[in-house]
Design a protein around this motif. Structure first.
Motif, PDB file in Angstrom:
ATOM      1  N   PRO A 115       0.840  -1.196   0.000  1.00 34.00           N
ATOM      2  CA  PRO A 115       0.000   0.000   0.000  1.00 34.00           C
ATOM      3  C   PRO A 115       0.879   1.252   0.000  1.00 34.00           C
ATOM      4  N   ARG A 116       0.301   2.351  -0.437  1.00 31.86           N
ATOM      5  CA  ARG A 116       1.008   3.626  -0.387  1.00 31.86           C
ATOM      6  C   ARG A 116       1.136   4.083   1.059  1.00 31.86           C
ATOM      7  N   GLN A 117       2.287   4.670   1.377  1.00 35.99           N
ATOM      8  CA  GLN A 117       2.499   5.316   2.670  1.00 35.99           C
ATOM      9  C   GLN A 117       2.488   6.823   2.424  1.00 35.99           C
ATOM     10  N   PRO A 118       1.422   7.509   2.826  1.00 36.51           N
ATOM     11  CA  PRO A 118       1.295   8.940   2.489  1.00 36.51           C
ATOM     12  C   PRO A 118       2.457   9.762   3.036  1.00 36.51           C
ATOM     13  N   CYS A 119       2.874  10.775   2.271  1.00 35.94           N
ATOM     14  CA  CYS A 119       3.981  11.613   2.716  1.00 35.94           C
ATOM     15  C   CYS A 119       3.593  13.093   2.662  1.00 35.94           C
ATOM     16  N   TRP A 120       4.480  13.916   3.204  1.00 35.06           N
ATOM     17  CA  TRP A 120       4.246  15.347   3.403  1.00 35.06           C
ATOM     18  C   TRP A 120       3.955  16.101   2.111  1.00 35.06           C
ATOM     19  N   ARG A 121       4.315  15.552   0.973  1.00 40.00           N
ATOM     20  CA  ARG A 121       4.033  16.250  -0.280  1.00 40.00           C
ATOM     21  C   ARG A 121       2.523  16.426  -0.509  1.00 40.00           C
ATOM     22  N   LEU A 122       1.734  15.517   0.039  1.00 35.26           N
ATOM     23  CA  LEU A 122       0.278  15.668  -0.077  1.00 35.26           C
ATOM     24  C   LEU A 122      -0.213  16.905   0.675  1.00 35.26           C
ATOM     25  N   ASN A 123       0.469  17.299   1.735  1.00 33.96           N
ATOM     26  CA  ASN A 123       0.081  18.504   2.467  1.00 33.96           C
ATOM     27  C   ASN A 123       0.181  19.731   1.573  1.00 33.96           C
ATOM     28  N   LEU A 124       1.239  19.773   0.758  1.00 34.07           N
ATOM     29  CA  LEU A 124       1.421  20.888  -0.174  1.00 34.07           C
ATOM     30  C   LEU A 124       0.465  20.771  -1.353  1.00 34.07           C
ATOM     31  N   ARG A 125       0.245  19.571  -1.811  1.00 31.86           N
ATOM     32  CA  ARG A 125      -0.640  19.351  -2.962  1.00 31.86           C
ATOM     33  C   ARG A 125      -2.058  19.839  -2.670  1.00 31.86           C
ATOM     34  N   PHE A 126      -2.544  19.583  -1.450  1.00 28.51           N
ATOM     35  CA  PHE A 126      -3.926  19.914  -1.109  1.00 28.51           C
ATOM     36  C   PHE A 126      -4.053  21.194  -0.289  1.00 28.51           C
ATOM     37  N   GLY A 127      -2.930  21.768   0.118  1.00 30.53           N
ATOM     38  CA  GLY A 127      -2.984  22.995   0.900  1.00 30.53           C
ATOM     39  C   GLY A 127      -3.530  22.800   2.297  1.00 30.53           C
ATOM     40  N   ILE A 128      -3.346  21.600   2.844  1.00 30.80           N
ATOM     41  CA  ILE A 128      -3.794  21.268   4.198  1.00 30.80           C
ATOM     42  C   ILE A 128      -2.580  20.709   4.951  1.00 30.80           C
ATOM     43  N   PRO A 129      -2.203  21.290   6.093  1.00 30.67           N
ATOM     44  CA  PRO A 129      -0.946  20.897   6.739  1.00 30.67           C
ATOM     45  C   PRO A 129      -0.888  19.464   7.229  1.00 30.67           C
ATOM     46  N   ASP A 130      -2.044  18.810   7.386  1.00 29.75           N
ATOM     47  CA  ASP A 130      -2.045  17.424   7.844  1.00 29.75           C
ATOM     48  C   ASP A 130      -2.756  16.487   6.865  1.00 29.75           C
ATOM     49  N   MET A 131      -2.743  16.837   5.585  1.00 28.36           N
ATOM     50  CA  MET A 131      -3.439  16.012   4.598  1.00 28.36           C
ATOM     51  C   MET A 131      -2.890  14.584   4.574  1.00 28.36           C
ATOM     52  N   SER A 132      -1.583  14.424   4.688  1.00 32.05           N
ATOM     53  CA  SER A 132      -0.989  13.085   4.674  1.00 32.05           C
ATOM     54  C   SER A 132      -1.497  12.262   5.855  1.00 32.05           C
ATOM     55  N   GLN A 133      -1.593  12.900   7.024  1.00 26.20           N
ATOM     56  CA  GLN A 133      -2.109  12.215   8.200  1.00 26.20           C
ATOM     57  C   GLN A 133      -3.578  11.851   8.023  1.00 26.20           C
ATOM     58  N   ARG A 134      -4.349  12.769   7.463  1.00 24.24           N
ATOM     59  CA  ARG A 134      -5.771  12.499   7.240  1.00 24.24           C
ATOM     60  C   ARG A 134      -5.960  11.293   6.327  1.00 24.24           C
ATOM     61  N   LEU A 135      -5.187  11.244   5.240  1.00 21.68           N
ATOM     62  CA  LEU A 135      -5.334  10.118   4.313  1.00 21.68           C
ATOM     63  C   LEU A 135      -4.912   8.821   4.990  1.00 21.68           C
ATOM     64  N   GLN A 136      -3.823   8.855   5.719  1.00 18.90           N
ATOM     65  CA  GLN A 136      -3.375   7.662   6.437  1.00 18.90           C
ATOM     66  C   GLN A 136      -4.449   7.167   7.396  1.00 18.90           C
ATOM     67  N   ASN A 137      -5.105   8.082   8.091  1.00 19.55           N
ATOM     68  CA  ASN A 137      -6.114   7.697   9.070  1.00 19.55           C
ATOM     69  C   ASN A 137      -7.327   7.015   8.428  1.00 19.55           C
ATOM     70  N   THR A 138      -7.576   7.298   7.159  1.00 18.26           N
ATOM     71  CA  THR A 138      -8.703   6.658   6.480  1.00 18.26           C
ATOM     72  C   THR A 138      -8.429   5.201   6.137  1.00 18.26           C
ATOM     73  N   LEU A 139      -7.160   4.811   6.119  1.00 17.54           N
ATOM     74  CA  LEU A 139      -6.736   3.475   5.660  1.00 17.54           C
ATOM     75  C   LEU A 139      -7.135   3.239   4.214  1.00 17.54           C
ATOM     76  N   ARG A 140      -7.239   4.328   3.464  1.00 19.32           N
ATOM     77  CA  ARG A 140      -7.560   4.252   2.026  1.00 19.32           C
ATOM     78  C   ARG A 140      -6.494   5.052   1.282  1.00 19.32           C
ATOM     79  N   THR A 141      -5.344   4.457   1.106  1.00 20.87           N
ATOM     80  CA  THR A 141      -4.175   5.201   0.645  1.00 20.87           C
ATOM     81  C   THR A 141      -3.765   4.894  -0.787  1.00 20.87           C
ATOM     82  N   GLY A 142      -4.394   3.889  -1.409  1.00 23.27           N
ATOM     83  CA  GLY A 142      -3.918   3.437  -2.715  1.00 23.27           C
ATOM     84  C   GLY A 142      -2.807   2.419  -2.550  1.00 23.27           C
ATOM     85  N   TRP A 143      -2.278   1.949  -3.685  1.00 21.13           N
ATOM     86  CA  TRP A 143      -1.256   0.901  -3.624  1.00 21.13           C
ATOM     87  C   TRP A 143      -0.366   0.945  -4.860  1.00 21.13           C
ATOM     88  N   TYR A 144       0.700   0.126  -4.786  1.00 20.07           N
ATOM     89  CA  TYR A 144       1.703   0.074  -5.846  1.00 20.07           C
ATOM     90  C   TYR A 144       1.833  -1.333  -6.419  1.00 20.07           C
TER      91      TYR A 144
END
Length: 230
Positions: free
Chosen positions: A120-149
């Motif tokens: 599965p994908r492990q969300p990283c800080w770049r998502l915070n910049l992508r979405f303009g939300i300082p904890d976007m990576s944490q939010r996605l991780q908390n959903t357990l819906r992160t995508g995969w490779y």
């Protein structure tokens, strides 16, 4: 689950600046009709951080489009508006597979190629910049819906409207939803960690993570990955 899903969009990305920063990213991917898939990813698909994105264990990224409506409801604007297929830099846009429907080591035929789910994908800080939300990576991780490779077992040309067709499932007891639950919720289930560390088809970095948790009986610090903290 159905054995296959249609690739509704195939996406590749050139390097661009991330948000209003000097950070290079390939997350802004554009639709293409076809692309050649080699062991490191799709032709013309670029990554800003090759240490953590792309390469043999992360050659192809898949995010379930089913997750976007839920994300849109949970996020403020303008981030909610960004939640459309392609927003997470996925190469494959589909409906029909989620983390509960696919397992570690699943092997699929995709066009001329053969691919295998590696992690599965492990969300990283770049998502915070992508979405303009300082904890976007944490939010996605908390959903357990992160995508995969996927890793690539056989290179080949793939096209929009190809079918991702399941060939083999060596670990039906390890859906990605179980892996994510172990990674981020029931983090010190030592028995499960031992089993996870023994899955040959799991990416080496996640097998190593499981072994380190077993040895230390502690969870690794997520701060650097999620927020860019040293």
């Amino acid at each position: 689950m159905a054995n296959g899903v249609v690739i509704r969009e195939l996406r590749v990305g050139n390097l661009n600046m991330l948000g209003n920063t000097e950070t290079l990213t390939g997350i802004y991917k554009q639709q293409v009709d076809s692309a050649y898939l080699n062991s490191n990813g799709l032709s013309d698909d670029q990554q800003g951080d090759k240490n953590h994105h792309g390469g043999p264990e992360k050659a192809l990224h898949h995010f379930a489009s089913e997750h976007y409506p839920r994300l849109r409801r949970a996020l403020p604007e303008p981030a909610a508006e960004y939640c459309q297929p392609g927003a997470f830099g996925e190469n494959l846009v589909t409906s029909g597979f989620t983390e509960a429907d696919v397992c570690v080591g699943d092997i699929f035929v995709l066009g001329e190629a053969v691919v295998q789910i590696s992690q599965p994908r492990q969300p990283c800080w770049r998502l915070n910049l992508r979405f303009g939300i300082p904890d976007m990576s944490q939010r996605l991780q908390n959903t357990l819906r992160t995508g995969w490779y996927y890793r690539v077992l056989q290179p080949g040309l793939i096209r929009k409207d190809d079918i991702l067709q399941l060939m083999e499932r060596p670990h039906e007891d390890w859906p990605l939803s179980r892996v994510l639950h172990l990674l981020y919720e029931n983090t010190l289930d030592l028995n499960a960690l031992g089993l996870m560390a023994s899955i040959n088809e799991l990416s080496p970095n996640l097998k190593l993570l499981a072994k380190k948790r077993l040895e230390s009986q502690q969870v690794e610090d997520w701060g650097r990955r999620l927020f860019g903290q040293p």
